[in-house]
Design a protein around this motif. Structure first.
Motif, PDB file in Angstrom:
ATOM      1  N   THR A  95      36.097  30.390  32.316  1.00  0.00           N
ATOM      2  CA  THR A  95      36.948  31.840  33.009  1.00  0.00           C
ATOM      3  C   THR A  95      35.308  32.817  32.614  1.00  0.00           C
ATOM      4  OG1 THR A  95      37.339  31.848  30.698  1.00  0.00           O
ATOM      5  CG2 THR A  95      38.645  31.035  31.484  1.00  0.00           C
ATOM      6  N   SER A 105      35.359  36.830  33.336  1.00  0.00           N
ATOM      7  CA  SER A 105      36.176  38.536  33.142  1.00  0.00           C
ATOM      8  C   SER A 105      35.247  39.947  33.495  1.00  0.00           C
ATOM      9  CB  SER A 105      37.115  38.125  32.189  1.00  0.00           C
ATOM     10  OG  SER A 105      36.489  38.075  30.929  1.00  0.00           O
ATOM     11  N   ARG A 156      35.300  43.866  38.369  1.00  0.00           N
ATOM     12  CA  ARG A 156      36.528  44.022  39.528  1.00  0.00           C
ATOM     13  C   ARG A 156      35.360  43.790  40.814  1.00  0.00           C
ATOM     14  NH1 ARG A 156      39.937  48.607  37.102  1.00  0.00           N
ATOM     15  NH2 ARG A 156      40.174  47.949  35.399  1.00  0.00           N
ATOM     16  N   GLY A 191      36.048  36.648  43.975  1.00  0.00           N
ATOM     17  CA  GLY A 191      36.260  35.854  43.012  1.00  0.00           C
ATOM     18  C   GLY A 191      35.448  34.639  43.486  1.00  0.00           C
ATOM     19  N   GLN A 234      40.500  26.759  41.407  1.00  0.00           N
ATOM     20  CA  GLN A 234      40.871  27.856  40.613  1.00  0.00           C
ATOM     21  C   GLN A 234      42.130  28.848  40.811  1.00  0.00           C
ATOM     22  OE1 GLN A 234      38.642  31.688  43.103  1.00  0.00           O
ATOM     23  NE2 GLN A 234      37.918  32.251  41.154  1.00  0.00           N
ATOM     24  N   GLN A 235      42.523  29.199  39.737  1.00  0.00           N
ATOM     25  CA  GLN A 235      44.087  29.820  39.485  1.00  0.00           C
ATOM     26  C   GLN A 235      44.104  31.286  40.149  1.00  0.00           C
ATOM     27  OE1 GLN A 235      44.923  29.875  35.632  1.00  0.00           O
ATOM     28  NE2 GLN A 235      44.235  28.035  34.890  1.00  0.00           N
ATOM     29  N   ASN A 236      44.974  31.340  40.618  1.00  0.00           N
ATOM     30  CA  ASN A 236      45.296  33.377  40.216  1.00  0.00           C
ATOM     31  C   ASN A 236      44.920  33.774  39.717  1.00  0.00           C
ATOM     32  OD1 ASN A 236      45.545  32.608  43.156  1.00  0.00           O
ATOM     33  ND2 ASN A 236      48.069  32.582  42.672  1.00  0.00           N
ATOM     34  N   PRO A 237      43.695  34.715  39.725  1.00  0.00           N
ATOM     35  CA  PRO A 237      43.090  36.590  38.936  1.00  0.00           C
ATOM     36  C   PRO A 237      44.509  36.536  38.088  1.00  0.00           C
ATOM     37  CG  PRO A 237      42.695  36.674  41.125  1.00  0.00           C
ATOM     38  CD  PRO A 237      42.927  35.364  41.118  1.00  0.00           C
ATOM     39  N   GLU A 238      44.103  36.452  36.873  1.00  0.00           N
ATOM     40  CA  GLU A 238      45.220  37.480  35.418  1.00  0.00           C
ATOM     41  C   GLU A 238      44.324  38.305  35.256  1.00  0.00           C
ATOM     42  OE1 GLU A 238      48.670  34.816  34.340  1.00  0.00           O
ATOM     43  OE2 GLU A 238      48.635  35.523  33.384  1.00  0.00           O
ATOM     44  N   GLY A 252      42.902  40.304  35.662  1.00  0.00           N
ATOM     45  CA  GLY A 252      41.122  40.369  35.611  1.00  0.00           C
ATOM     46  C   GLY A 252      40.323  38.875  34.825  1.00  0.00           C
ATOM     47  N   VAL A 253      41.349  38.335  34.566  1.00  0.00           N
ATOM     48  CA  VAL A 253      40.861  37.375  34.618  1.00  0.00           C
ATOM     49  C   VAL A 253      40.969  35.736  35.603  1.00  0.00           C
ATOM     50  CG1 VAL A 253      40.591  35.059  32.262  1.00  0.00           C
ATOM     51  CG2 VAL A 253      40.908  37.880  32.091  1.00  0.00           C
ATOM     52  N   TYR A 254      39.422  35.367  35.950  1.00  0.00           N
ATOM     53  CA  TYR A 254      39.023  34.308  36.852  1.00  0.00           C
ATOM     54  C   TYR A 254      38.767  32.896  36.268  1.00  0.00           C
ATOM     55  CZ  TYR A 254      39.147  38.426  39.598  1.00  0.00           C
ATOM     56  OH  TYR A 254      38.983  39.308  40.219  1.00  0.00           O
TER      57      TYR A 254
END
Length: 126
Positions: free
Chosen positions: A23, A25, A28, A32, A70-74, A76-78
């Motif tokens: 993870t 964070s 910005r 990504g 990779q998950q979609n960021p949520e 601001g957490v990648y």
């Protein structure tokens, strides 16, 4: 402040599987992009796999055995995961997650990344 945290390492027998998770964070305005590297004792840090500007890359040794997602960021957490299968003793290393592009290079250049996790040990026993 950027934070990068890996989890999921451990000891597994030859031919087994492990899943690593990372993870990141605290930053910005980024593509990504994230990557997995590893470093065995006495060797240089090497790129293993990456989701880099939306494209998935693998090292020759990882291709066909490892899967990076990779998950979609949520909020601001990648999150970047690495599923490793058919593990070999040569896969034994400390695995590091990298985030935030910095210096020149390509995904598999350590100098190209600005932020790193603390690393997680993967040991493949025969």
């Amino acid at each position: 402040q950027v934070q990068v945290v890996e989890s999921g390492g451990g000891t597994v027998q030859v031919g087994g599987s492990l899943r690593l998770s990372c993870t990141a964070s605290g930053y910005r305005y980024t593509s990504g992009s994230m990557a997995w590297f590893r470093q065995a004792p006495g060797k240089e840090r090497e790129g293993v796999a990456s989701v880099y500007t939306g494209i998935t890359y693998y090292s020759p040794s990882a291709r066909g055995r490892f899967t990076v997602t990779q998950q979609n960021p949520e909020n601001g957490v990648y999150v970047l995961s690495l599923k490793m299968s058919s593990l070999k003793p040569d896969d034994t290393a400390v695995y590091y997650c990298a985030a935030v592009l910095g210096g020149a290079g390509f995904w598999n250049s350590a100098n190209h990344w600005r932020s790193w996790g603390q690393g997680t040990q993967v040991t493949v026993s025969s």
